[in-house]
Design a protein around this motif. Structure first.
Motif, PDB file in Angstrom:
ATOM      1  N   VAL A 200       0.851  23.431  31.123  1.00 12.91           N
ATOM      2  CA  VAL A 200       1.338  24.708  30.587  1.00 12.91           C
ATOM      3  C   VAL A 200       0.167  25.632  30.257  1.00 12.91           C
ATOM      4  CG1 VAL A 200       2.581  25.792  28.676  1.00 12.91           C
ATOM      5  CG2 VAL A 200       3.443  23.665  29.691  1.00 12.91           C
ATOM      6  N   SER A 201      -0.900  25.045  29.673  1.00  9.47           N
ATOM      7  CA  SER A 201      -1.990  25.877  29.159  1.00  9.47           C
ATOM      8  C   SER A 201      -2.827  26.503  30.268  1.00  9.47           C
ATOM      9  CB  SER A 201      -2.892  25.059  28.233  1.00  9.47           C
ATOM     10  OG  SER A 201      -3.573  24.054  28.939  1.00  9.47           O
ATOM     11  N   TRP A 202      -2.984  25.827  31.408  1.00  4.55           N
ATOM     12  CA  TRP A 202      -3.849  26.375  32.462  1.00  4.55           C
ATOM     13  C   TRP A 202      -3.348  27.714  33.004  1.00  4.55           C
ATOM     14  CZ3 TRP A 202      -8.446  24.502  34.944  1.00  4.55           C
ATOM     15  CH2 TRP A 202      -9.024  23.415  34.298  1.00  4.55           C
ATOM     16  N   PRO A 203      -2.071  27.827  33.396  1.00  2.00           N
ATOM     17  CA  PRO A 203      -1.624  29.152  33.862  1.00  2.00           C
ATOM     18  C   PRO A 203      -1.654  30.220  32.780  1.00  2.00           C
ATOM     19  CG  PRO A 203       0.219  27.590  33.783  1.00  2.00           C
ATOM     20  CD  PRO A 203      -1.029  26.799  33.601  1.00  2.00           C
ATOM     21  N   VAL A 204      -1.334  29.837  31.524  1.00  2.00           N
ATOM     22  CA  VAL A 204      -1.403  30.796  30.423  1.00  2.00           C
ATOM     23  C   VAL A 204      -2.844  31.258  30.237  1.00  2.00           C
ATOM     24  CG1 VAL A 204      -1.114  31.092  27.928  1.00  2.00           C
ATOM     25  CG2 VAL A 204       0.621  29.857  29.249  1.00  2.00           C
ATOM     26  N   THR A 205      -3.754  30.299  30.284  1.00  2.00           N
ATOM     27  CA  THR A 205      -5.181  30.613  30.148  1.00  2.00           C
ATOM     28  C   THR A 205      -5.650  31.534  31.267  1.00  2.00           C
ATOM     29  OG1 THR A 205      -5.620  28.502  29.053  1.00  2.00           O
ATOM     30  CG2 THR A 205      -7.488  29.605  30.091  1.00  2.00           C
ATOM     31  N   LEU A 206      -5.240  31.233  32.486  1.00  2.00           N
ATOM     32  CA  LEU A 206      -5.647  32.059  33.624  1.00  2.00           C
ATOM     33  C   LEU A 206      -5.137  33.484  33.472  1.00  2.00           C
ATOM     34  CD1 LEU A 206      -7.046  32.219  36.357  1.00  2.00           C
ATOM     35  CD2 LEU A 206      -4.908  31.500  37.440  1.00  2.00           C
ATOM     36  N   ALA A 207      -3.903  33.614  32.994  1.00  2.00           N
ATOM     37  CA  ALA A 207      -3.337  34.952  32.805  1.00  2.00           C
ATOM     38  C   ALA A 207      -4.141  35.751  31.771  1.00  2.00           C
ATOM     39  CB  ALA A 207      -1.876  34.839  32.363  1.00  2.00           C
ATOM     40  N   ILE A 208      -4.520  35.097  30.666  1.00  2.00           N
ATOM     41  CA  ILE A 208      -5.310  35.782  29.643  1.00  2.00           C
ATOM     42  C   ILE A 208      -6.677  36.157  30.192  1.00  2.00           C
ATOM     43  CG2 ILE A 208      -6.417  35.515  27.385  1.00  2.00           C
ATOM     44  CD1 ILE A 208      -4.096  33.677  26.601  1.00  2.00           C
ATOM     45  N   LEU A 209      -7.267  35.249  30.977  1.00  2.00           N
ATOM     46  CA  LEU A 209      -8.590  35.518  31.538  1.00  2.00           C
ATOM     47  C   LEU A 209      -8.553  36.658  32.550  1.00  2.00           C
ATOM     48  CD1 LEU A 209      -9.991  31.897  31.996  1.00  2.00           C
ATOM     49  CD2 LEU A 209     -10.742  33.622  30.360  1.00  2.00           C
ATOM     50  N   VAL A 210      -7.476  36.746  33.318  1.00 12.39           N
ATOM     51  CA  VAL A 210      -7.345  37.852  34.270  1.00 12.39           C
ATOM     52  C   VAL A 210      -7.311  39.177  33.523  1.00 12.39           C
ATOM     53  CG1 VAL A 210      -5.797  38.957  35.927  1.00 12.39           C
ATOM     54  CG2 VAL A 210      -6.249  36.521  36.105  1.00 12.39           C
ATOM     55  N   LEU A 211      -6.581  39.208  32.413  1.00 15.19           N
ATOM     56  CA  LEU A 211      -6.534  40.430  31.614  1.00 15.19           C
ATOM     57  C   LEU A 211      -7.901  40.727  30.992  1.00 15.19           C
ATOM     58  CD1 LEU A 211      -3.095  39.983  29.799  1.00 15.19           C
ATOM     59  CD2 LEU A 211      -3.639  41.528  31.684  1.00 15.19           C
ATOM     60  N   ALA A 212      -8.608  39.657  30.565  1.00 16.06           N
ATOM     61  CA  ALA A 212      -9.910  39.852  29.930  1.00 16.06           C
ATOM     62  C   ALA A 212     -10.964  40.312  30.924  1.00 16.06           C
ATOM     63  CB  ALA A 212     -10.354  38.560  29.252  1.00 16.06           C
ATOM     64  N   PHE A 213     -10.975  39.687  32.110  1.00 14.61           N
ATOM     65  CA  PHE A 213     -11.988  40.008  33.114  1.00 14.61           C
ATOM     66  C   PHE A 213     -11.566  41.160  34.014  1.00 14.61           C
ATOM     67  CE2 PHE A 213     -13.369  35.551  32.413  1.00 14.61           C
ATOM     68  CZ  PHE A 213     -14.706  35.785  32.193  1.00 14.61           C
ATOM     69  N   THR A 656      -0.254  25.366  22.832  1.00 16.28           N
ATOM     70  CA  THR A 656       0.548  24.642  23.829  1.00 16.28           C
ATOM     71  C   THR A 656       0.589  23.153  23.489  1.00 16.28           C
ATOM     72  OG1 THR A 656      -1.377  24.402  25.292  1.00 16.28           O
ATOM     73  CG2 THR A 656       0.104  26.253  25.715  1.00 16.28           C
ATOM     74  N   PHE A 657      -0.480  22.642  22.876  1.00 10.90           N
ATOM     75  CA  PHE A 657      -0.485  21.236  22.475  1.00 10.90           C
ATOM     76  C   PHE A 657       0.382  21.012  21.242  1.00 10.90           C
ATOM     77  CE2 PHE A 657      -4.167  21.418  25.172  1.00 10.90           C
ATOM     78  CZ  PHE A 657      -4.181  20.186  25.789  1.00 10.90           C
ATOM     79  N   ALA A 658       0.659  22.063  20.511  1.00 14.56           N
ATOM     80  CA  ALA A 658       1.499  21.938  19.318  1.00 14.56           C
ATOM     81  C   ALA A 658       2.982  21.878  19.667  1.00 14.56           C
ATOM     82  CB  ALA A 658       1.249  23.116  18.380  1.00 14.56           C
ATOM     83  N   LEU A 659       3.323  22.199  20.902  1.00 14.47           N
ATOM     84  CA  LEU A 659       4.732  22.315  21.269  1.00 14.47           C
ATOM     85  C   LEU A 659       5.315  21.070  21.914  1.00 14.47           C
ATOM     86  CD1 LEU A 659       4.706  25.969  22.675  1.00 14.47           C
ATOM     87  CD2 LEU A 659       5.489  25.190  20.430  1.00 14.47           C
ATOM     88  N   SER A 660       4.462  20.059  22.200  1.00  9.44           N
ATOM     89  CA  SER A 660       4.989  18.874  22.869  1.00  9.44           C
ATOM     90  C   SER A 660       4.298  17.624  22.362  1.00  9.44           C
ATOM     91  CB  SER A 660       4.779  18.983  24.382  1.00  9.44           C
ATOM     92  OG  SER A 660       3.405  19.069  24.697  1.00  9.44           O
ATOM     93  N   GLY A 661       4.982  16.505  22.522  1.00  7.96           N
ATOM     94  CA  GLY A 661       4.355  15.227  22.260  1.00  7.96           C
ATOM     95  C   GLY A 661       4.473  14.742  20.826  1.00  7.96           C
ATOM     96  N   PRO A 662       3.765  13.647  20.505  1.00  2.00           N
ATOM     97  CA  PRO A 662       3.811  13.047  19.175  1.00  2.00           C
ATOM     98  C   PRO A 662       3.226  13.965  18.113  1.00  2.00           C
ATOM     99  CG  PRO A 662       2.828  11.563  20.808  1.00  2.00           C
ATOM    100  CD  PRO A 662       2.920  12.910  21.434  1.00  2.00           C
ATOM    101  N   LEU A 663       3.351  13.534  16.870  1.00  2.00           N
ATOM    102  CA  LEU A 663       2.954  14.376  15.744  1.00  2.00           C
ATOM    103  C   LEU A 663       1.452  14.662  15.668  1.00  2.00           C
ATOM    104  CD1 LEU A 663       3.884  15.939  13.285  1.00  2.00           C
ATOM    105  CD2 LEU A 663       3.798  13.824  11.957  1.00  2.00           C
ATOM    106  N   PRO A 664       0.561  13.669  15.805  1.00  2.00           N
ATOM    107  CA  PRO A 664      -0.876  13.981  15.668  1.00  2.00           C
ATOM    108  C   PRO A 664      -1.388  15.074  16.604  1.00  2.00           C
ATOM    109  CG  PRO A 664      -0.549  11.638  15.411  1.00  2.00           C
ATOM    110  CD  PRO A 664       0.777  12.198  15.827  1.00  2.00           C
ATOM    111  N   PRO A 665      -1.018  15.091  17.911  1.00  2.00           N
ATOM    112  CA  PRO A 665      -1.454  16.228  18.729  1.00  2.00           C
ATOM    113  C   PRO A 665      -0.873  17.559  18.248  1.00  2.00           C
ATOM    114  CG  PRO A 665      -0.799  14.401  20.134  1.00  2.00           C
ATOM    115  CD  PRO A 665      -0.377  14.052  18.744  1.00  2.00           C
TER     116      PRO A 665
END
Length: 718
Positions: A200-213, A656-665
């Motif tokens: 999930v995070s990679w495409p979101v990250t790429l989108a933000i980077l495209v806007l930044a660059f 994105t890591f806060a939205l899935s998986g066990p509690l510690p992540p």
């Protein structure tokens, strides 16, 4: 000593002096074949081992080295047929009738045969009436002794849980549980969540980077760079694991942390190179030299700050924490190396092509942002207004941290259908709430009777088995005692403390729940030391880098504000349960005990990352102009956009890591995400510039005696 780049030629600019990093950038640009081959060998050679990370890295190590509980476990494993905290408990339950008869008996026989065929299992103990067979006869526990260390027993649990569960059927359920299964199930759920979040995070990250660059090619560079560093570090961890056990969490956290950090570093260099090449119209080699002498120096100092912050976690004498910190540090080293060697080469080779697929409104040569320059002017005019507003928000969010409580994770961190949790619930239903946290007391034979009397008389013990002599003939006995409370209940700690105070001097109190208590005590004791070391080393590194005691001290102290605010929010979310339905978790009523020390190191590392970027730019402007206003406004104009974009990327990655998986992540995602959000946007873009405004020339003052001690480091490029 300086060297020149690009000898004078008609129509070209005059030579400029270059520092060590500038010379490195020039060397990389002119020795592309050597650099390319070296990185190919690294990535391919180490990448071959990367797919083995999940299987090879260990899953345990969450223990307090040197503690009484670890000593008790080792004695139990060595002298009592592996009947230690790391043993596997196979819970066999019948929906109707006696589990030791008919199909239940057949299933128990199959379970026993399967366990006896595993060479890493020690003694296999059949269900015992009054101990591991419930009073109604519907639930039995087959005990599989630990024949290997805790790390290997987690692998045993992973290998056996599916074959054991497959024996279920015809009204009989088989669920292995125990400490080793808990870590196996948790590591599996954690890894699945991390991979899902990465997707999930990679495409979101790429989108933000495209806007930044403003250009797709330039935006893709940080991702490719970070991926190269992560592949190499993953392979390295597999090799290191052959010498020293490395926790799988080292790779899990390295994936998240290094992705965010690598993007930060690449973003800073790419923006500076484009400004030098397309804005100042320098040649490619001169542009990369200037980029490395300025932005590259800031990146190197930032990387050193991150490594120093994480190295302080090594002071916690727990294998899991040391390997996690070491794994993240290794990944940072690879990402930093790629940033300072591979990225300059790629920039020079791509050159103007980094602006391919650019957005139409983007001015590729712009380095000084008019919007952030205007923001700097606004802060300069009204520093108290903006500084007070930022301070009020941070203090308000930090206030709840006063009531923060911590404990080791409970069984609720596992999915409800996980084998360890199902078996845990079965054990509690059949044998009482404290049964999953059975205490194991190893004592000298001659003191066993006295120990048994003490244990039986304690109000915190529901039941205790008679002392069992060691089957290997050693002068030891073991007493197993069931507490009255759930293993995660704070009352268990009081029971353990009483027993340790009253039992004979040869007694060692252990068990999985006690190991958690000892680890929490160790973490609580280590946290002030770790935090103190991080703050002192962070300040010293800033002092060396900036040559300015006052702003180095202020830059270090304001990092505590965003950290405290992040933990204040963490208390509201995870301890009080705010937003638990939205985030999809079951509140434990506390924050996991390892969060303060480990997350503080990570948050401080990120905070100092932004501090170095901002103050290095301010120092560069002050060295050139000697004007405090130009230092503050120029720093925001030249680094504000980078900090804003990098902060947005980090927040996206962590959330994105806060939205899935066990509690510690989830805890890590929320705490780090909130910390970055507050630090990047309130501390670095508001509060720290305000402090530069209020301190003026004093921010950069350095006494003559200190100047003589410190090494000479400058950020201004000729």
């Amino acid at each position: 000593m300086t060297s020149t780049i690009d000898p004078p030629a008609p129509g070209r600019e005059t030579p400029i002096s270059s520092g060590p990093l500038g010379r490195l950038g020039t060397w990389v640009a002119t020795h592309g074949q050597v650099v390319t081959i070296t990185w190919l060998l690294l990535v391919i050679g180490l990448g071959v081992f990367a797919p083995k990370v999940e299987h090879n890295l260990s899953g345990a190590g969450w223990q307090a080295n040197g503690s009484e509980s670890v000593a008790a476990r080792e004695l139990a494993r060595e002298h009592f047929g592996g009947n230690a905290s790391s043993a596997i408990q196979v819970v066999v339950h019948s929906d109707g009738g006696q589990v030791t008869e008919g199909r239940g008996a057949e299933t128990i026989a199959k379970v026993t045969a399967l366990l006896e065929d595993e060479p890493r299992i020690a003694d296999v103990v059949a269900p015992q009436p009054g101990a591991t067979l419930s009073q109604d006869g519907s639930t039995a526990i087959v005990l599989a002794g630990a024949g290997a260390d805790t790390n290997e027993m987690v692998r045993v649990a992973t290998d056996l849980k599916d074959p054991l569960q497959d024996l279920s059927g015809n009204g009989i359920q088989v669920n292995p549980t125990g400490s080793s299964l808990l870590w196996s199930d948790f590591n599996e759920a954690n890894l699945e969540a991390m991979l899902k979040s990465e997707m999930v995070s990679w495409p979101v990250t790429l989108a933000i980077l495209v806007l930044a660059f403003g250009a797709l090619v330039a935006a893709g560079l940080p991702l490719l760079l970070t991926l190269s560093g992560l592949v190499a570090s993953a392979g390295s961890l597999v090799l290191i694991n052959e010498l020293v056990p490395v926790s799988i969490w080292a790779m899990n956290f390295a994936m998240m942390f290094s992705l965010a950090l690598g993007i930060d570093y690449a973003l800073f260099l790419v923006v500076r190179y484009r400004a030098a090449r397309m804005g100042a119209k320098l040649t490619a080699q001169r542009a990369i030299a200037q980029t490395m002498d300025t932005a590259g120096k800031a990146v190197l100092l930032s990387g050193l700050t991150v490594l120093i912050s994480l190295s302080a976690v090594m002071l916690v004498p727990s294998p899991s924490f040391r390997s996690m910190a070491g794994g993240i540090m290794l990944s940072v080293v690879f990402v930093l190396a790629a940033t300072l060697t591979l990225l300059p080469l790629v920039l020079v080779r791509l050159d103007h092509r980094i602006n391919k697929l650019a957005l139409p409104w983007v001015r590729t040569g712009e380095h000084r942002s008019p919007r952030f320059a205007a923001w700097g002017e606004r802060l300069w005019r009204r520093p108290l207004l903006w500084g007070t507003a930022a301070l009020v928000v941070l203090v308000a969010l930090a206030a709840p941290v006063v009531g923060l409580s911590t404990a080791m994770p409970s069984i609720t961190v596992l999915p409800e259908d996980a084998s360890a949790r199902v078996g845990y619930d079965r054990v509690q239903e059949a044998f009482g709430p404290g049964a999953p946290g059975t205490l194991q007391i190893v004592v000298a034979k001659e003191q066993a009777q006295a120990a048994g009397a003490t244990i039986g008389a304690d109000d915190g013990i529901a039941a205790a088995m008679p002392a069992q002599p060691a089957p290997d003939g050693s002068d030891l006995a073991m007493i197993q005692a069931v507490p009255t409370v759930d293993p995660s209940d704070p009352a268990l700690a009081a029971t353990v403390d009483r027993l340790r105070a009253e039992l004979p001097d040869t007694a060692q109190v252990g068990g999985a729940a006690v190991e958690n208590l000892d680890l929490k005590t160790q973490l609580d004791d280590s946290t002030p030391l770790v935090i103190g070391v991080i703050l002192i080393l962070g300040f010293l590194l800033l002092l060396v880098a900036l040559q300015a005691p006052l702003i180095s001290l202020l830059g270090t102290l304001v990092s505590l504000l965003s950290t405290a605010a992040a933990f204040g929010v963490a208390r509201l979310v995870f301890q009080e349960g705010w937003g638990s339905g939205l985030l999809g978790f079951e509140s434990q009523g506390f924050l996991d005990a390892w969060a303060p020390v480990f997350f503080f190191a990570m948050i401080f590392a990120i905070a100092m990352d932004y501090t170095v970027f901002l103050l290095a730019s301010a120092k560069e402007h002050y060295e050139r102009s000697g004007d405090p206003k130009e230092a503050m406004v120029g720093a925001l104009a030249h680094s504000g956009r980078v900090i804003f974009a990098a902060g947005a990327v980090m927040v996206a990655v962590f959330f994105t890591f806060a939205l899935s998986g066990p509690l510690p992540p989830k805890e890590m995602g929320v705490v780090l995400g909130v910390a970055v959000l507050l630090d990047a946007f309130l501390v670095r873009l508001v509060l720290l510039p305000v402090l530069l405004r209020l301190t003026g020339h004093a921010a950069w003052y350095v006494p003559a005696w200190l100047r003589r001690i410190l090494p000479s480091i400058t950020f201004a490029h000729d």
